[in-house]
Write a protein that holds these residues in place. Structure first.
Motif, PDB file in Angstrom:
ATOM      1  N   THR A 130      38.044  35.610  36.421  1.00 56.79           N
ATOM      2  CA  THR A 130      36.756  35.306  35.780  1.00 56.79           C
ATOM      3  C   THR A 130      35.669  35.091  36.816  1.00 56.79           C
ATOM      4  N   THR A 131      36.061  34.997  38.082  1.00 58.42           N
ATOM      5  CA  THR A 131      35.104  34.744  39.159  1.00 58.42           C
ATOM      6  C   THR A 131      34.568  36.019  39.788  1.00 58.42           C
ATOM      7  N   ASN A 132      34.899  37.171  39.240  1.00 60.54           N
ATOM      8  CA  ASN A 132      34.355  38.436  39.734  1.00 60.54           C
ATOM      9  C   ASN A 132      32.933  38.577  39.195  1.00 60.54           C
ATOM     10  N   TRP A 133      32.024  37.777  39.744  1.00 61.50           N
ATOM     11  CA  TRP A 133      30.670  37.680  39.197  1.00 61.50           C
ATOM     12  C   TRP A 133      29.940  39.019  39.193  1.00 61.50           C
ATOM     13  N   GLN A 134      30.053  39.775  40.256  1.00 61.95           N
ATOM     14  CA  GLN A 134      29.354  41.065  40.333  1.00 61.95           C
ATOM     15  C   GLN A 134      29.766  41.974  39.184  1.00 61.95           C
ATOM     16  N   THR A 135      31.066  42.077  38.957  1.00 58.06           N
ATOM     17  CA  THR A 135      31.544  42.928  37.864  1.00 58.06           C
ATOM     18  C   THR A 135      31.109  42.366  36.529  1.00 58.06           C
ATOM     19  N   ALA A 136      31.252  41.056  36.347  1.00 54.96           N
ATOM     20  CA  ALA A 136      30.898  40.440  35.070  1.00 54.96           C
ATOM     21  C   ALA A 136      29.423  40.629  34.736  1.00 54.96           C
ATOM     22  N   LEU A 137      28.563  40.522  35.731  1.00 50.39           N
ATOM     23  CA  LEU A 137      27.129  40.665  35.485  1.00 50.39           C
ATOM     24  C   LEU A 137      26.716  42.119  35.323  1.00 50.39           C
ATOM     25  N   SER A 138      27.269  42.995  36.144  1.00 47.23           N
ATOM     26  CA  SER A 138      26.851  44.394  36.134  1.00 47.23           C
ATOM     27  C   SER A 138      27.560  45.228  35.070  1.00 47.23           C
ATOM     28  N   PHE A 139      28.837  44.943  34.839  1.00 41.40           N
ATOM     29  CA  PHE A 139      29.645  45.752  33.932  1.00 41.40           C
ATOM     30  C   PHE A 139      30.548  44.844  33.095  1.00 41.40           C
ATOM     31  N   VAL A 176      39.381  41.225  44.878  1.00 39.65           N
ATOM     32  CA  VAL A 176      38.447  40.550  45.797  1.00 39.65           C
ATOM     33  C   VAL A 176      38.058  39.175  45.257  1.00 39.65           C
ATOM     34  N   GLY A 177      37.933  39.067  43.925  1.00 41.64           N
ATOM     35  CA  GLY A 177      37.601  37.773  43.327  1.00 41.64           C
ATOM     36  C   GLY A 177      38.621  36.698  43.655  1.00 41.64           C
ATOM     37  N   ALA A 178      39.888  37.061  43.727  1.00 40.19           N
ATOM     38  CA  ALA A 178      40.946  36.100  44.059  1.00 40.19           C
ATOM     39  C   ALA A 178      41.054  35.880  45.560  1.00 40.19           C
ATOM     40  N   LEU A 179      40.744  36.901  46.317  1.00 40.37           N
ATOM     41  CA  LEU A 179      40.867  36.803  47.767  1.00 40.37           C
ATOM     42  C   LEU A 179      39.972  35.709  48.347  1.00 40.37           C
ATOM     43  N   PHE A 180      38.788  35.549  47.789  1.00 40.26           N
ATOM     44  CA  PHE A 180      37.828  34.595  48.344  1.00 40.26           C
ATOM     45  C   PHE A 180      37.651  33.335  47.503  1.00 40.26           C
ATOM     46  N   GLY A 185      36.237  28.890  38.759  1.00 43.16           N
ATOM     47  CA  GLY A 185      37.232  29.677  38.035  1.00 43.16           C
ATOM     48  C   GLY A 185      38.116  28.839  37.144  1.00 43.16           C
ATOM     49  N   THR A 186      39.091  29.521  36.556  1.00 41.52           N
ATOM     50  CA  THR A 186      40.039  28.873  35.651  1.00 41.52           C
ATOM     51  C   THR A 186      41.303  28.488  36.423  1.00 41.52           C
ATOM     52  N   ASP A 187      42.179  27.762  35.755  1.00 43.55           N
ATOM     53  CA  ASP A 187      43.474  27.438  36.365  1.00 43.55           C
ATOM     54  C   ASP A 187      44.228  28.725  36.716  1.00 43.55           C
ATOM     55  N   ASP A 188      44.167  29.729  35.824  1.00 44.03           N
ATOM     56  CA  ASP A 188      44.829  31.005  36.104  1.00 44.03           C
ATOM     57  C   ASP A 188      44.211  31.692  37.321  1.00 44.03           C
ATOM     58  N   ASP A 189      42.873  31.665  37.417  1.00 51.00           N
ATOM     59  CA  ASP A 189      42.200  32.257  38.585  1.00 51.00           C
ATOM     60  C   ASP A 189      42.724  31.628  39.868  1.00 51.00           C
ATOM     61  N   ARG A 190      42.793  30.304  39.888  1.00 53.74           N
ATOM     62  CA  ARG A 190      43.238  29.618  41.101  1.00 53.74           C
ATOM     63  C   ARG A 190      44.721  29.867  41.391  1.00 53.74           C
ATOM     64  N   ALA A 191      45.544  29.969  40.336  1.00 53.65           N
ATOM     65  CA  ALA A 191      46.974  30.241  40.528  1.00 53.65           C
ATOM     66  C   ALA A 191      47.182  31.636  41.117  1.00 53.65           C
ATOM     67  N   THR A 220      59.088  50.063  43.547  1.00 60.45           N
ATOM     68  CA  THR A 220      58.381  49.237  42.583  1.00 60.45           C
ATOM     69  C   THR A 220      57.524  48.223  43.327  1.00 60.45           C
ATOM     70  N   PRO A 221      56.214  48.224  43.082  1.00 58.39           N
ATOM     71  CA  PRO A 221      55.367  47.254  43.796  1.00 58.39           C
ATOM     72  C   PRO A 221      55.619  45.828  43.308  1.00 58.39           C
ATOM     73  N   HIS A 222      55.414  44.895  44.209  1.00 60.73           N
ATOM     74  CA  HIS A 222      55.423  43.483  43.844  1.00 60.73           C
ATOM     75  C   HIS A 222      54.151  43.216  43.041  1.00 60.73           C
ATOM     76  N   ARG A 223      54.269  42.551  41.921  1.00 60.36           N
ATOM     77  CA  ARG A 223      53.131  42.332  41.031  1.00 60.36           C
ATOM     78  C   ARG A 223      52.622  40.909  41.165  1.00 60.36           C
ATOM     79  N   ILE A 224      51.306  40.788  41.398  1.00 61.22           N
ATOM     80  CA  ILE A 224      50.655  39.488  41.392  1.00 61.22           C
ATOM     81  C   ILE A 224      49.814  39.414  40.117  1.00 61.22           C
ATOM     82  N   ALA A 225      50.145  38.422  39.292  1.00 62.82           N
ATOM     83  CA  ALA A 225      49.480  38.261  37.997  1.00 62.82           C
ATOM     84  C   ALA A 225      49.750  36.834  37.497  1.00 62.82           C
ATOM     85  N   VAL A 226      49.225  36.540  36.337  1.00 62.21           N
ATOM     86  CA  VAL A 226      49.519  35.263  35.707  1.00 62.21           C
ATOM     87  C   VAL A 226      50.941  35.329  35.190  1.00 62.21           C
ATOM     88  N   SER A 227      51.712  34.281  35.416  1.00 59.52           N
ATOM     89  CA  SER A 227      53.108  34.277  34.973  1.00 59.52           C
ATOM     90  C   SER A 227      53.236  34.359  33.483  1.00 59.52           C
TER      91      SER A 227
END
Length: 176
Positions: A100-109, A122-126, A134-140, A169-176
């Motif tokens: 939810t912290t991807n502000w550029q995407t949220a505002l533009s698209f 990128v939103g999670a990286l920084f 952000g939300t608890d999920d964003d931070r997790a 098979t790639p390792h998946r990073i997501a909300v559990s």
């Protein structure tokens, strides 16, 4: 990379030759890379222009996957394979979350803000996992991504199996 003074060697060939076999490699994609093209018009139109002989009866998600495979995932797999053939170690990561912290995407698209499209990671990286943005999920999810990158930098390895022809098979990073 260079093959000697004045010459260049394509990255895939450089990796396959073992040029950086001693450097651990992380290759990452987001789950819906080509979904970002939805910002420029309907995915169906992009799909028809980019893959003119492809099956028009595919669902929107299948078209996104086909475009992602062609533009991002397939080339990423070639890098992973080349590093492996060159005697190096590589890991494959799939980022499957739309912060939810991807502000550029949220505002533009705003129509893309809830999908894990190109750049969503990128939103999670920084994001400060200990902060209040952000939300608890964003931070997790940010914690998972940042811990993986720090482990690679610190230890030269990641806490999941490296990529190989037998383990693609790639390792998946997501909300559990």
């Amino acid at each position: 990379s260079t093959g000697g003074p004045g010459s260049t060697v394509p990255p895939v060939e450089s990796l396959a030759s073992g040029l950086i076999a001693d450097v651990p490699l992380l290759v990452s994609n987001v789950a819906e890379e080509a979904g970002v093209w939805g910002a420029f018009g309907p995915i169906e139109d992009v799909y028809a222009r980019v893959i003119p002989d492809a099956d028009p009866s595919l669902s929107r998600d299948e078209k996104v996957q086909a475009l992602s495979e062609m533009r991002w995932v397939g080339p990423a797999r070639k890098l992973l394979d080349a590093q492996h053939r060159g005697g190096g170690t590589a890991w494959n990561l799939k980022f499957d979350y739309a912060p939810t912290t991807n502000w550029q995407t949220a505002l533009s698209f705003p129509e893309l803000a809830k999908r894990p499209v190109h750049g969503a990671d990128v939103g999670a990286l920084f994001l400060d996992p200990l902060g209040e943005d952000g939300t608890d999920d964003d931070r997790a999810v940010a914690t998972l991504e940042q811990e993986a990158l720090l482990a690679l930098a610190r230890d030269g390895r990641l806490p999941w199996a490296p990529w190989s022809p037998e383990n693609q098979t790639p390792h998946r990073i997501a909300v559990s």
